[in-house]
Each structure stands twice: as C-alpha cells, then as structure tokens.
Design a protein around this motif. Structure first.
Motif, PDB file in Angstrom:
ATOM      1  N   ALA A 187       1.086   3.810  -3.011  1.00  0.00           N
ATOM      2  CA  ALA A 187       0.653   5.480  -2.745  1.00  0.00           C
ATOM      3  C   ALA A 187       1.860   6.193  -3.450  1.00  0.00           C
ATOM      4  CB  ALA A 187       0.606   5.801  -1.277  1.00  0.00           C
ATOM      5  N   GLN A 188       2.989   5.742  -3.470  1.00  0.00           N
ATOM      6  CA  GLN A 188       4.131   6.420  -3.856  1.00  0.00           C
ATOM      7  C   GLN A 188       4.558   6.383  -5.400  1.00  0.00           C
ATOM      8  OE1 GLN A 188       7.418   5.215  -1.486  1.00  0.00           O
ATOM      9  NE2 GLN A 188       6.782   6.216   0.246  1.00  0.00           N
ATOM     10  N   THR A 189       3.651   5.213  -6.145  1.00  0.00           N
ATOM     11  CA  THR A 189       3.905   5.133  -7.561  1.00  0.00           C
ATOM     12  C   THR A 189       3.224   6.081  -8.276  1.00  0.00           C
ATOM     13  OG1 THR A 189       4.158   2.785  -7.251  1.00  0.00           O
ATOM     14  CG2 THR A 189       3.622   3.221  -9.228  1.00  0.00           C
ATOM     15  N   PRO A 190       3.670   6.794  -9.313  1.00  0.00           N
ATOM     16  CA  PRO A 190       2.801   7.775 -10.099  1.00  0.00           C
ATOM     17  C   PRO A 190       1.961   6.968 -11.199  1.00  0.00           C
ATOM     18  CG  PRO A 190       5.248   7.446 -10.640  1.00  0.00           C
ATOM     19  CD  PRO A 190       5.210   6.830  -9.276  1.00  0.00           C
ATOM     20  N   GLU A 240       0.777  -1.126  -0.150  1.00  0.00           N
ATOM     21  CA  GLU A 240       0.156   0.009  -0.077  1.00  0.00           C
ATOM     22  C   GLU A 240       0.952   1.383  -0.158  1.00  0.00           C
ATOM     23  OE1 GLU A 240      -2.493  -0.449   3.347  1.00  0.00           O
ATOM     24  OE2 GLU A 240      -3.859  -1.901   2.333  1.00  0.00           O
ATOM     25  N   THR A 241       1.810   0.949   0.746  1.00  0.00           N
ATOM     26  CA  THR A 241       2.861   2.372   0.773  1.00  0.00           C
ATOM     27  C   THR A 241       3.423   2.520  -0.478  1.00  0.00           C
ATOM     28  OG1 THR A 241       3.524   2.078   3.076  1.00  0.00           O
ATOM     29  CG2 THR A 241       4.700   3.476   1.862  1.00  0.00           C
ATOM     30  N   PHE A 242       3.703   1.314  -1.376  1.00  0.00           N
ATOM     31  CA  PHE A 242       4.538   1.448  -2.707  1.00  0.00           C
ATOM     32  C   PHE A 242       3.440   1.936  -3.531  1.00  0.00           C
ATOM     33  CE2 PHE A 242       4.804  -0.531  -6.666  1.00  0.00           C
ATOM     34  CZ  PHE A 242       6.020  -0.418  -6.996  1.00  0.00           C
TER      35      PHE A 242
END
Length: 397
Positions: free
Chosen positions: A379-382, A375-377
């Motif tokens: 959220a940071q993925t454009p 989920e963190t990944f």
C-alpha cells in the motif's frame, strides 16, 4: 589441380595470350573470358561453364608470379614430348612416349600433388629425384628406424582439480619398449648389423632412363639394419604390449575437451626408432555449485525478498574458502556481483573472477503476520512502473 595438369595443359592458350604477355594482359584476358562465359550470363550452357572453369584454373597459375615461373620451367622441361622412355629419341621410330604418371604415381590429388602445389617446383624435384648432378637427395635418404605411432587416452577430472591443477597416475595398456632387447629387436647377446644392400642408408636407388629414383630398402624395410637373430620376446619388433603407469601433470585451468601432449610417451618406434607422443583428452566432471566461462567461475545464490529490498552482507563459497559480498538495497533478481581474483588462475599467474548471480526467492506460503506486513508495504509502494505499463495498455486498447 594435379601436377599432371601443369604439364599437359597450355594455360596461355586457354586465356588466348602469348607466353611473353604481361601480368596486366593476362588479367585483362581472364576478366574478358570470365565475363563472357560466366554461368550467370549463360544459364543452362555446360560448354560456357567449362570455359569459365578452365579460365579460372589458368588464371590461378598465370596470375601468380611464383606459380607462373614454376609452370614455365616445368613446361620447358617436359615440353613438346621431348621426354621418351627407352634408348630411342622422341622423334625416332619405336620411341615409347614418356608417361608423366610414372613420375607422379598416377595420382591426381594425392600427397605428390599437394607437395607440387604448395612447396614449389624446386621442392618437387628435390623430393622425387636423387643422385642427379648436384641435386639434393630426397627425404628418403634420411630414412631410419620408423617413429612410433601416437597414443591417445582419456582422463576424467573433478572440477576443482581441473581449476587448481593436479598430478594423477595414468595406467595404459599399450605397446612399449621391449625389456629383453631394449628396443633393438635382436636376441640378447647379439646386435643388429648394417644392411648389406643399402649399407645403412635405409634407401636404394633405382634407375629409369635418365633419372635415378630413391626408394626404401626392401631388405631392411628402410631401417638401415638387419636383425639376424630376433628377440624371442618381441620377435624382432623392439616393442611389446604391456601395462605401464605414468604420472601426468594437468596444469591449473585445464578445460573440458583440452588435449595434453606428452612427447615421446607414445608407442615406441620399430627397432629402436623414436617413440610417438601420448595425447591425453581431458573430460571435466560438472560441479554441483560452480560453472565456468573461460577463466571466470559462475555461481547462482538465492536471496530473500527482504534481503534484496533492504540489502545485506552475503557470504558465498569459493574453491578456496568463502568471501563476503555486499548486496546493495533494492537489488533486482538476476544481478551479478563480482568477486575479483576468485576464478581460474591463468598461465601468467593472474586469476579470473567469481561471478555471483542473485536469485530473489519468492516464498510460496507466508504467515498471517508476514502477509499483513506485505500488504502494508504494497500500500505504501508507489506503483510507478505499473502506471507506465497500464498507460501502454490503455493506448492499444
């Protein structure tokens, strides 16, 4: 087209040209007839269709310089009913018309026709007539012990053996040379003697009017020798059915469906004649890991999502060990990596490649810690690609 057609049909008359017409005149006459009688211009007219077929048949001969010369020579020889059977001439009462089918066996599409249409006028007569003035003897003059028939077998190979090459024993139950008479068909202690009818030639000549025909000798069946005391084992044939084992070499890279020919390993010829050939059909069993495309081997390898994103060094099997391939970061599922020289060895000594298809495996279940990290990944993925897709959706909404 049958050989009788060449004798009985006047192709010049069909095209409406003189025998001395030039090649251009023949072509012009054909084109005009073909245009006027073409079925597309004469729908439902069977007579026009017949005229079109006849014109095409005539031009197929007269439009070819070599065939036209042969046609003219043959028509000159057989023209105007000059040939008659019997003592009386063509114009004398009681003369019996010469039947062309006597020469060509009445066939309209058999081997004689193929020989005439393909080998040419000279080959036709050299194969039919023998004993004429200066004419070469036909193929029958070279008759002797008949060649044995070819034998076929099927062998299933493991995938690795087919790629590397292997020698395997092949057991056959098929006709083989008689061990008692060693193939000559005669009782031990005796020998076949020369045929008294054909004197060893295997053929006899038969006269029919002005012609002499060669045919297989009926006394020795074309072999040239006669067995007076037959071998008790093979009854004079020279061969018996028996079990034999052969070592067959399958070359490296043999493919499924390929046929291997072993010359002289088939059925023995009658009474010492040359043996036929053995043809081995190859069936390759599928492999659990590898596939094959030409000279390349194929392999599908699963990788994790993390390995595809971060990159990794991947160990993959080959047929002769293992190699390490570099998976670059950001590799999508379905990408193909190439291990050069790890495929099938060609006849020239070069080898194909091993093509490794990467299959990114998405886990069905993840732990709570892994879910949080994903989920963190996320959220940071454009979401650039998704934005492009959503823009298209809005366009057509």
């Amino acid at each position: 087209m049958s050989s009788k057609d060449w004798i009985e049909k006047d192709f010049y008359a069909v095209l409406g040209v003189d025998k001395a017409a030039s090649a251009d005149d023949v072509k012009k006459a054909y084109r005009k007839l073909a245009r006027d009688s073409h079925p597309d211009h004469n729908p439902g007219d069977p007579k026009a269709e017949e005229r079109f077929k006849a014109a095409s048949e005539a031009y197929a001969v007269l439009g070819d310089d070599a065939k036209r010369r042969e046609y003219d020579e043959l028509r000159s020889l057989f023209g105007s009913g000059a040939f008659r059977r019997g003592a009386r001439g063509a114009g004398q009462p009681g003369g019996v018309p010469f039947d062309v089918s006597d020469l060509f066996g009445g066939a309209t599409g058999g081997a004689g026709d193929r020989r005439f249409g393909g080998a040419g006028f000279q080959d036709l007569f050299s194969s039919i007539f023998s004993g004429g003035a200066g004419g070469p003897a036909g193929p029958a003059a070279a008759r002797g012990p008949a060649r044995g028939r070819d034998v076929e077998a099927e062998v299933a190979l493991d995938f690795g053996d087919a790629v590397r090459g292997v020698t395997l024993p092949l057991t056959l139950r098929a006709p083989g040379v008689c061990d008692t008479c060693h193939g000559n068909g005669a009782k031990p202690g005796t020998q076949p003697r020369t045929c008294p009818v054909c004197h060893g030639a295997g053929v006899t000549n038969r006269n029919q009017g002005s012609f002499s025909f060669s045919e297989p000798c009926r006394n020795c069946q074309g072999v040239g020798t006669v067995v007076e005391e037959k071998c008790p084992e093979c009854q004079g044939t020279g061969g018996v059915t028996k079990t034999r084992t052969l070592n067959v070499r399958f070359p490296a890279g043999v493919a499924d469906g390929q046929k291997i020919r072993l010359a002289g390993r088939g059925e023995p010829g009658a009474r010492g004649g040359p043996a036929g050939d053995l043809f081995v059909h190859v069936k390759v069993r599928p492999d659990e890991l590898f596939g094959r495309t030409g000279d390349d081997l194929t392999l599908t390898v699963p990788v994790t999502f993390a390995e595809a994103v971060l990159g990794t060094d991947l160990r993959v099997p080959t047929l002769d060990g293992a190699v390490t391939l570099r998976v670059p970061p950001g590799t999508p599922s379905g990408r193909i990596l190439r291990a050069r020289g790890k495929g099938v060895v060609r006849r020239d000594g070069q080898a194909g490649d091993l093509l490794v298809t990467l299959d990114v495996v998405v886990p069905a279940r993840v732990s709570d810690e892994a879910r949080a990290a994903l989920e963190t990944f996320a959220a940071q993925t454009p979401p650039a690609a998704r934005e492009h897709l959503e823009a298209r959706v809005r366009r057509f909404s």
